[in-house]
Design a protein around this motif. Structure first.
Motif, PDB file in Angstrom:
ATOM      1  N   ILE A  85       0.912  -1.368  -0.084  1.00 22.18           N
ATOM      2  CA  ILE A  85      -0.018   0.105  -0.015  1.00 22.18           C
ATOM      3  C   ILE A  85       1.034   1.024   0.073  1.00 22.18           C
ATOM      4  N   PRO A  86       0.699   2.110  -1.175  1.00 17.38           N
ATOM      5  CA  PRO A  86       1.754   3.145  -1.313  1.00 17.38           C
ATOM      6  C   PRO A  86       1.192   4.344  -0.221  1.00 17.38           C
ATOM      7  N   LEU A  87       2.053   5.009   0.080  1.00 16.10           N
ATOM      8  CA  LEU A  87       1.789   6.414   0.926  1.00 16.10           C
ATOM      9  C   LEU A  87       2.250   7.624  -0.155  1.00 16.10           C
ATOM     10  N   VAL A  88       1.676   8.718  -0.122  1.00 18.75           N
ATOM     11  CA  VAL A  88       1.934   9.515  -0.964  1.00 18.75           C
ATOM     12  C   VAL A  88       1.985  10.910  -0.236  1.00 18.75           C
ATOM     13  N   LEU A  89       3.147  11.442  -0.774  1.00 19.99           N
ATOM     14  CA  LEU A  89       3.291  12.899   0.058  1.00 19.99           C
ATOM     15  C   LEU A  89       2.801  14.039  -1.139  1.00 19.99           C
ATOM     16  N   VAL A  90       2.104  14.790  -0.576  1.00 23.04           N
ATOM     17  CA  VAL A  90       1.513  15.969  -1.284  1.00 23.04           C
ATOM     18  C   VAL A  90       1.944  17.187  -0.620  1.00 23.04           C
ATOM     19  N   THR A  91       2.718  17.857  -1.520  1.00 27.90           N
ATOM     20  CA  THR A  91       3.158  19.161  -1.030  1.00 27.90           C
ATOM     21  C   THR A  91       2.664  20.608  -1.507  1.00 27.90           C
ATOM     22  N   PRO A  92       2.023  21.494  -0.797  1.00 33.92           N
ATOM     23  CA  PRO A  92       1.659  22.574  -1.639  1.00 33.92           C
ATOM     24  C   PRO A  92       2.516  23.164  -2.620  1.00 33.92           C
ATOM     25  N   ALA A  93       1.983  23.890  -3.648  1.00 34.03           N
ATOM     26  CA  ALA A  93       2.743  24.077  -4.526  1.00 34.03           C
ATOM     27  C   ALA A  93       3.740  25.293  -4.107  1.00 34.03           C
ATOM     28  N   GLY A  94       5.152  25.346  -4.666  1.00 31.19           N
ATOM     29  CA  GLY A  94       5.884  26.460  -4.473  1.00 31.19           C
ATOM     30  C   GLY A  94       6.853  25.848  -2.892  1.00 31.19           C
ATOM     31  N   ARG A  95       6.597  24.817  -2.483  1.00 29.90           N
ATOM     32  CA  ARG A  95       7.330  24.179  -1.409  1.00 29.90           C
ATOM     33  C   ARG A  95       7.722  23.077  -1.789  1.00 29.90           C
ATOM     34  N   ALA A  96       9.307  22.816  -1.250  1.00 27.38           N
ATOM     35  CA  ALA A  96      10.044  21.582  -1.613  1.00 27.38           C
ATOM     36  C   ALA A  96       9.396  20.363  -1.064  1.00 27.38           C
ATOM     37  N   SER A  97       9.446  19.120  -1.403  1.00 27.67           N
ATOM     38  CA  SER A  97       9.055  18.020  -0.742  1.00 27.67           C
ATOM     39  C   SER A  97      10.274  17.052  -0.406  1.00 27.67           C
TER      40      SER A  97
END
Length: 143
Positions: free
Chosen positions: A131-143
């Motif tokens: 089961i994958p985990l996903v990192l979602v980062t607001p636009a303009g911020r590095a992840s």
């Protein structure tokens, strides 16, 4: 291409989206929920679903559990094809970029995910897929 957003038609998810909107983004007390909008990889339509999340610094961590089914949820396949997504957290809506967590990130994040939603531990044992985990980062911020 249309900008009309199509909500997930699964009845319990559609109900969750409705409750999210009615409660200003707080449909389940004690659970962090958000709305994720992706671009359909086949249709090109905007697709919206409701998900629980945990935070990891600037990123929102999503779990592609599909309730333990042996296939990935459509929203996950959509963001693999087009990682530019929209998040709604409480009343705030903003563009973001999604990516699968690395193996090391997943190992570190799973305890927090399960602490927030214990059902995810059950889902992991219900399926042979990772089961994958996903990192979602607001636009303009590095992840």
């Amino acid at each position: 291409m249309t900008s009309t957003v199509h909500d997930n038609p699964t009845p319990w998810i559609a109900d969750h989206i409705r409750r999210f909107e009615e409660t200003g983004g707080h449909p389940r007390p004690g659970v962090a929920d958000l709305l994720l909008t992706t671009r359909g990889r086949k249709s090109g339509l905007l697709r919206r679903t409701a998900l629980a999340y945990v935070r990891d610094e600037d990123a929102y961590v999503l779990t592609a559990s599909n309730a333990g089914a042996d296939r990935h949820p459509a929203w996950y396949l959509n963001l693999l094809a087009t990682p530019e997504v929209t998040l709604q957290v409480s009343a705030a809506t903003f563009p973001a970029t999604a990516r699968p967590a690395t193996a090391a990130e997943s190992a570190r994040l799973w305890p927090a995910v399960v602490a927030a939603m214990p059902s995810y531990a059950v889902y992991r044992t219900a399926t042979a897929r990772e089961i994958p985990l996903v990192l979602v980062t607001p636009a303009g911020r590095a992840s």
